[in-house]
Design an enzyme around this catalytic site. Structure first.
Site, PDB file in Angstrom:
ATOM      1  N   GLY A 250      29.678 -18.876  -8.722  1.00 27.49           N
ATOM      2  CA  GLY A 250      30.123 -19.739  -7.624  1.00 27.49           C
ATOM      3  C   GLY A 250      30.851 -20.967  -8.166  1.00 27.49           C
TER       4      GLY A 250
ATOM      5  N   ARG B  73      34.403 -23.727  -6.629  1.00 27.24           N
ATOM      6  CA  ARG B  73      34.502 -24.934  -5.794  1.00 27.24           C
ATOM      7  C   ARG B  73      33.135 -25.630  -5.722  1.00 27.24           C
ATOM      8  NH1 ARG B  73      34.545 -22.354   0.349  1.00 27.24           N
ATOM      9  NH2 ARG B  73      32.284 -22.570   0.616  1.00 27.24           N
TER      10      ARG B  73
ATOM     11  N   VAL C 170      28.535 -11.591  -7.042  1.00 32.03           N
ATOM     12  CA  VAL C 170      27.308 -11.577  -7.845  1.00 32.03           C
ATOM     13  C   VAL C 170      26.153 -10.850  -7.156  1.00 32.03           C
ATOM     14  CG1 VAL C 170      27.853 -13.625  -9.219  1.00 32.03           C
ATOM     15  CG2 VAL C 170      26.636 -13.890  -7.037  1.00 32.03           C
TER      16      VAL C 170
ATOM     17  N   SER D 141      17.091 -25.634  -4.094  1.00 32.69           N
ATOM     18  CA  SER D 141      17.364 -26.576  -3.001  1.00 32.69           C
ATOM     19  C   SER D 141      16.047 -27.173  -2.529  1.00 32.69           C
ATOM     20  CB  SER D 141      18.019 -25.844  -1.826  1.00 32.69           C
ATOM     21  OG  SER D 141      18.042 -26.667  -0.681  1.00 32.69           O
TER      22      SER D 141
ATOM     23  N   TYR E 233      17.528 -18.782   3.874  1.00 30.94           N
ATOM     24  CA  TYR E 233      18.052 -19.698   2.851  1.00 30.94           C
ATOM     25  C   TYR E 233      16.899 -20.397   2.134  1.00 30.94           C
ATOM     26  CZ  TYR E 233      20.724 -23.461   0.668  1.00 30.94           C
ATOM     27  OH  TYR E 233      21.280 -24.335  -0.252  1.00 30.94           O
ATOM     28  N   ALA E 234      15.959 -20.965   2.919  1.00 24.84           N
ATOM     29  CA  ALA E 234      14.843 -21.693   2.303  1.00 24.84           C
ATOM     30  C   ALA E 234      14.029 -20.763   1.402  1.00 24.84           C
ATOM     31  CB  ALA E 234      13.959 -22.298   3.393  1.00 24.84           C
TER      32      ALA E 234
ATOM     33  N   LYS F  42      15.682 -20.031  -1.908  1.00 30.89           N
ATOM     34  CA  LYS F  42      15.606 -21.156  -2.843  1.00 30.89           C
ATOM     35  C   LYS F  42      14.186 -21.336  -3.375  1.00 30.89           C
ATOM     36  CE  LYS F  42      19.961 -22.083  -2.675  1.00 30.89           C
ATOM     37  NZ  LYS F  42      20.792 -21.831  -3.871  1.00 30.89           N
TER      38      LYS F  42
HETATM   39  N1  LIG Z   1      25.788 -28.744  -0.845  1.00 39.02           N
HETATM   40  C1  LIG Z   1      24.511 -29.019  -0.694  1.00 39.02           C
HETATM   41  O1  LIG Z   1      24.126 -29.960  -0.004  1.00 39.02           O
HETATM   42  C2  LIG Z   1      23.483 -28.159  -1.378  1.00 39.02           C
HETATM   43  C3  LIG Z   1      22.139 -28.545  -1.313  1.00 39.02           C
HETATM   44  C4  LIG Z   1      21.181 -27.785  -1.954  1.00 39.02           C
HETATM   45  C5  LIG Z   1      21.544 -26.658  -2.669  1.00 39.02           C
HETATM   46  N2  LIG Z   1      22.847 -26.300  -2.718  1.00 39.02           N
HETATM   47  C6  LIG Z   1      23.162 -25.102  -3.489  1.00 39.02           C
HETATM   48  O2  LIG Z   1      24.163 -25.391  -4.439  1.00 39.02           O
HETATM   49  C7  LIG Z   1      24.940 -24.206  -4.685  1.00 39.02           C
HETATM   50  C8  LIG Z   1      26.414 -24.541  -4.522  1.00 39.02           C
HETATM   51  O3  LIG Z   1      26.614 -24.980  -3.187  1.00 39.02           O
HETATM   52  P1  LIG Z   1      27.933 -25.736  -2.710  1.00 39.02           P
HETATM   53  O4  LIG Z   1      27.485 -26.803  -1.802  1.00 39.02           O
HETATM   54  O5  LIG Z   1      28.807 -26.063  -3.860  1.00 39.02           O
HETATM   55  O6  LIG Z   1      28.555 -24.583  -1.801  1.00 39.02           O
HETATM   56  P2  LIG Z   1      30.031 -23.998  -1.673  1.00 39.02           P
HETATM   57  O7  LIG Z   1      30.002 -23.131  -0.493  1.00 39.02           O
HETATM   58  O8  LIG Z   1      31.018 -25.109  -1.752  1.00 39.02           O
HETATM   59  O9  LIG Z   1      30.172 -23.137  -3.006  1.00 39.02           O
HETATM   60  C9  LIG Z   1      29.496 -21.923  -3.165  1.00 39.02           C
HETATM   61  C10 LIG Z   1      30.353 -21.039  -4.043  1.00 39.02           C
HETATM   62  O10 LIG Z   1      29.675 -19.774  -4.191  1.00 39.02           O
HETATM   63  C11 LIG Z   1      30.627 -18.752  -4.042  1.00 39.02           C
HETATM   64  N3  LIG Z   1      30.000 -17.494  -3.610  1.00 39.02           N
HETATM   65  C12 LIG Z   1      29.436 -17.216  -2.408  1.00 39.02           C
HETATM   66  N4  LIG Z   1      29.019 -15.940  -2.374  1.00 39.02           N
HETATM   67  C13 LIG Z   1      29.319 -15.397  -3.588  1.00 39.02           C
HETATM   68  C14 LIG Z   1      29.145 -14.115  -4.153  1.00 39.02           C
HETATM   69  N5  LIG Z   1      28.568 -13.109  -3.471  1.00 39.02           N
HETATM   70  N6  LIG Z   1      29.579 -13.904  -5.414  1.00 39.02           N
HETATM   71  C15 LIG Z   1      30.178 -14.901  -6.114  1.00 39.02           C
HETATM   72  N7  LIG Z   1      30.384 -16.126  -5.620  1.00 39.02           N
HETATM   73  C16 LIG Z   1      29.950 -16.388  -4.368  1.00 39.02           C
HETATM   74  C17 LIG Z   1      31.597 -19.277  -2.975  1.00 39.02           C
HETATM   75  O11 LIG Z   1      32.824 -18.574  -2.974  1.00 39.02           O
HETATM   76  C18 LIG Z   1      31.719 -20.731  -3.394  1.00 39.02           C
HETATM   77  O12 LIG Z   1      32.763 -20.924  -4.346  1.00 39.02           O
HETATM   78  C19 LIG Z   1      24.465 -23.151  -3.696  1.00 39.02           C
HETATM   79  O13 LIG Z   1      23.535 -22.286  -4.339  1.00 39.02           O
HETATM   80  C20 LIG Z   1      23.755 -23.971  -2.646  1.00 39.02           C
HETATM   81  O14 LIG Z   1      22.760 -23.246  -1.975  1.00 39.02           O
HETATM   82  C21 LIG Z   1      23.827 -27.013  -2.103  1.00 39.02           C
END
Ligand SMILES: NC(=O)c1ccc[n+]([C@@H]2O[C@H](COP(=O)([O-])OP(=O)(O)OC[C@H]3O[C@@H](n4cnc5c(N)ncnc54)[C@H](O)[C@@H]3O)[C@@H](O)[C@H]2O)c1
Length: 239
Positions: free
Chosen positions: A14, A17, A58, A136, A150-151, A154
């Protein structure tokens, strides 16, 4: 400060971005050779030139195997695995379907299991490795704004982190970070002020702040830390 990870091969899922991109960029700054694996080809092709891109879903076992073989052939075996890829779901328990549950668990959790299973034995054989999982706060407290799927994914990341820490020891450490609200495409900008009011440091987090913690956990400075779950939430949850 030299983190002791120059030339290490890092795979960030991931990584095209959001938090994953910030992690990829930070590991490049620390001297790693970084591959961002992502399903989003458009974002992947706009990455900084220092970050290699591999298109990969993935949640698909054979794509994970192909990814690791390609990285090993083209750059070298993975030293640092960052399981960051994830999707959000906001369905209530009543609305949730088995399909949503299985999709979220597979992308957010099963992918990390598959990749860890594939890389850890080789890391052990070579005598050094790092697995860092992006969990998370939702995994600790249940979903405030997100689904049970989701919860649960994580919360599962935390159990996987500890199991891999035991299986990987002593050569490989495995740790998780638990962000709460971080400004990325995954978060709703209209809700940021509302979230910030509840957070002791008075704002939501930045992807670079998660990346800094990941770089530390990847480093030799963190060699004595394994099986740990780090909260990165501005004080929203203190446990
Ligand atoms: N943003 C928040 O507030 C927050 C809080 C807690 C946890 N997280 C966790 O942090 C991680 C990143 O989140 P983010 O906020 O940058 O989200 P985001 O949506 O900006 O980025 C997630 C990335 O994962 C990629 N992705 C999704 N499904 C995929 C797959 N099957 N195979 C390969 N790539 C895949 C997407 O294309 C994207 O580039 C995630 O695991 C999310 O659960 C985020």
């Amino acid at each position: 400060m030299d983190l002791g990870i120059i030339n290490k091969v890092a795979l960030v899922t991931g990584g095209a971005r959001g938090i994953g991109l910030a992690i990829a960029e930070r590991l490049v700054e620390e001297g790693c050779q970084v591959v961002a694996a992502d399903i989003d080809e458009h974002a992947g092709h706009n990455l900084p030139s220092e970050v290699s891109f591999a298109v990969c879903d993935v949640s698909d076992e054979s794509e994970c195997e192909e990814l690791l073989n390609a990285v090993a052939d083209q750059i070298g075996p993975v030293d640092i695995l960052v399981n960051n890829a994830g999707i959000q779901s906001v369905l209530s328990l009543e609305e949730a379907t088995l399909e949503d549950w299985e999709r979220v668990i597979r992308i957010n959790l099963t992918s990390a299991f598959m990749l860890s299973k594939l890389v850890v034995p080789e890391m052990k054989r070579r005598g050094w490795g790092r697995v860092i999982n992006i969990a998370s706060m939702a995994g600790k407290v249940g979903g405030l704004t997100v689904s049970a799927s989701y919860a649960t994914s994580k919360a599962g990341m935390m159990g996987l982190t500890k199991s891999v820490a035991r299986a990987g020891a002593p050569e490989v450490t495995s740790n998780a970070v638990c962000p709460a609200f971080i400004a990325t495409p995954m978060t709703d900008p209209e809700m940021e002020a509302e979230y910030a009011r509840q957070i002791p440091v008075g704002r939501i987090g930045r992807p670079e702040e998660i990346a800094a913690a990941v770089a530390f956990l990847a480093s030799d400075l963190a060699a004595y830390i394994t099986g740990e779950v780090f909260d990165l939430n501005g004080g929203l949850l203190m446990d």
